[in-house]
Every structure is written in structure tokens, then in C-alpha cells.
Write an enzyme that holds these catalytic residues in place. Sequence first.
Site: not given
Length: 337
Positions: A106, A181, A256
Amino acid sequence: MSDTQQTLPRLGFIGMGNMGGPMAANLVAAGYTVTGYDPVPAAAERAAAAGVRMAGTGAEAVAQADVVITMLPTGRHVLNALSGDGDTPGLLAAADGDTLFLECSTISVDDATTAHALMLETGHRGLDAPVSGGVVGAEAGTLTFMVGGAAEDFAAALPVLEVMGGRVVHCGGPGAGQAAKICNNMILGVSMIAVSEAFVLGEELGLSHQALFDVASAASGQCWALTTNCPVPGPVPASPANRDYRPGFAAALMAKDLGLAADALDSTGVSAELGRRAGEIYRNLTESGGGGEDFSAIINTIRANSTQPGPAGSAGVAGTASQRTAGQQPAEQSGTA
């Protein structure tokens, strides 16, 4: 070697951590020959025990691969691994021409598109294919893959991705998988905070956890954060709340991902007050020492920051937040919201 192994593509896998290790193990179990690399000895040992052929360097792991999968912490790690760092050869230089790279970390959309351009410039093909589903999904092979890249490359990668995932979605061109995502995880971060706030409010109003769950899970409040990753113990036995918030998806990773979403909001000019605030809340939790807990542990911060209403006894039969959380993690460890 069996006929099946001869017909399956050879796989290189870089990153044998909590997610990559189980993903690689599922590929081995499906009959693929997987050569892996991880600099952490414990991760490498676990992967080897699962049947992954461990190499001494990343370059060695991809040298004979038809498909290379990367699962690394940040965009910087991904770009350094692809291009090399100092005297260390990069994965792109070490791989045979026309290797298909599946970048499953990611990272930001900008880093994903940069990585894709590097792959094309060096004669390779590439997809960004981040995942959702956490460690449980990685172990069970039920991850959701959000994939960006060319349609023909997606078709070539699909059999490999389907071994590791229960759902694989082609979202568009390069970077589209990462875009999906961060949008998905912005929804998840906001919804977990909302669910946690509702449970703490329910406690103060005298509702049992089970009663609120039974109503909301079958009404308009239904969402994944409630029905699968419920932040209170009891209603969903498999949720991390029942094992002291040991992570399926760590709060630090949520911080994050919400940071990546905030970067995308800045670059696009989109107004998203809840998404930005959720990022601040999870960043505070992580910086205060709670990043290793599951992201549903945010409910403990909400309790710790809640003040007792004025009239004595107004918290109802459930008691006050301070009474219920005696012995739980103190506010200075849980973080502040």
C-alpha cells in the site's frame, strides 16, 4: 517436478512479513514454485517452513521468475527495491525481460505510477495490486485485490491473484488500484471511529454491547467495522477485541493509509473533513504508543477521553466509562483523540 509445476509460472516474492508470508504460503500450497526474500531472519524462517525457497538477496529471488510479487512497507522501500540502492542491484535489473511485476504494497498513487513507469522503461510489465483483508485474509486466501494496470496484464495475473484472494477487481489503469485502496480505507477508518463512539455512547446510556450490536448489525448502521471487526468483545467472537486487540490490521497501518489519503486529498483539492480528522486520530494513537494494537482499539481512547456527565448516576445501568475501563490501557498509552 510435477506436470502442474512445469506449466505454472515461476514466482519471485519480496517481503515475507505478516501479510507476504501467508500469501506466499498459499501460493506454495497451490502448487507454485515460489522463491522469496526477506531481510528479517524470523520472517525468512517462517516462509521457508511453509515451502518457500528462500534466496540470499532480492535480486537472486527474481532472477528466474516469470512473475514477481512485492509486499513492502512504504513507497520508498518499493522504489528502492525496484531500482536498487548503491551497489545493490534492483529487482528490475535482475529480472529477465518482460517479467510481470505485481506490486501489492500500500503506497501512494504517485509512487505507484512512478513504479509502473520504471517497469515499462526497463522492458517489464506491471500492476499495482494492493490488498484489503488483513492478516486473517492473507492466511485464509480471502484477500480483496484492487488492481491497476493494462487489461492484458490483469488477465495474465488473475490466476495468481485468485489463489491469494477471494475477490479481485480491475479498477482501471496504473495507480487505480492504489486509489481504490486509500478510498476504501478512508471509509474504514471513519466508520470504525463512528462505531466505537456509538458503543461508548451506548454504554453511558445503559445499553449492553449485545443489544446495540443486534440492532445496528441489522439496521442502517450495519458496516464491516461493526459486523466483522466489532470493537467490543462478545458480539463477534473472531474480532480482535476478544484477544486484547492484537492486530488483524494495526492502528499504525491505518494511520499510514489515512496519511496517504490525506496526501491525495491535498493533491486533488477534495474537501473531506471526516477523512482528515480520522487520520489525525489514528496518528495520535500511533504516536502515543498504541500503533501495535488493532485499529479497533481506538474505542479505548474514546472512553479515556470521555468525561462523566454532570448528575450522579446519569450514566445509567452500564456505569461510567472510568468505572468500566479500570485496569485497561491508560490514556497516555492509548493516545489522545
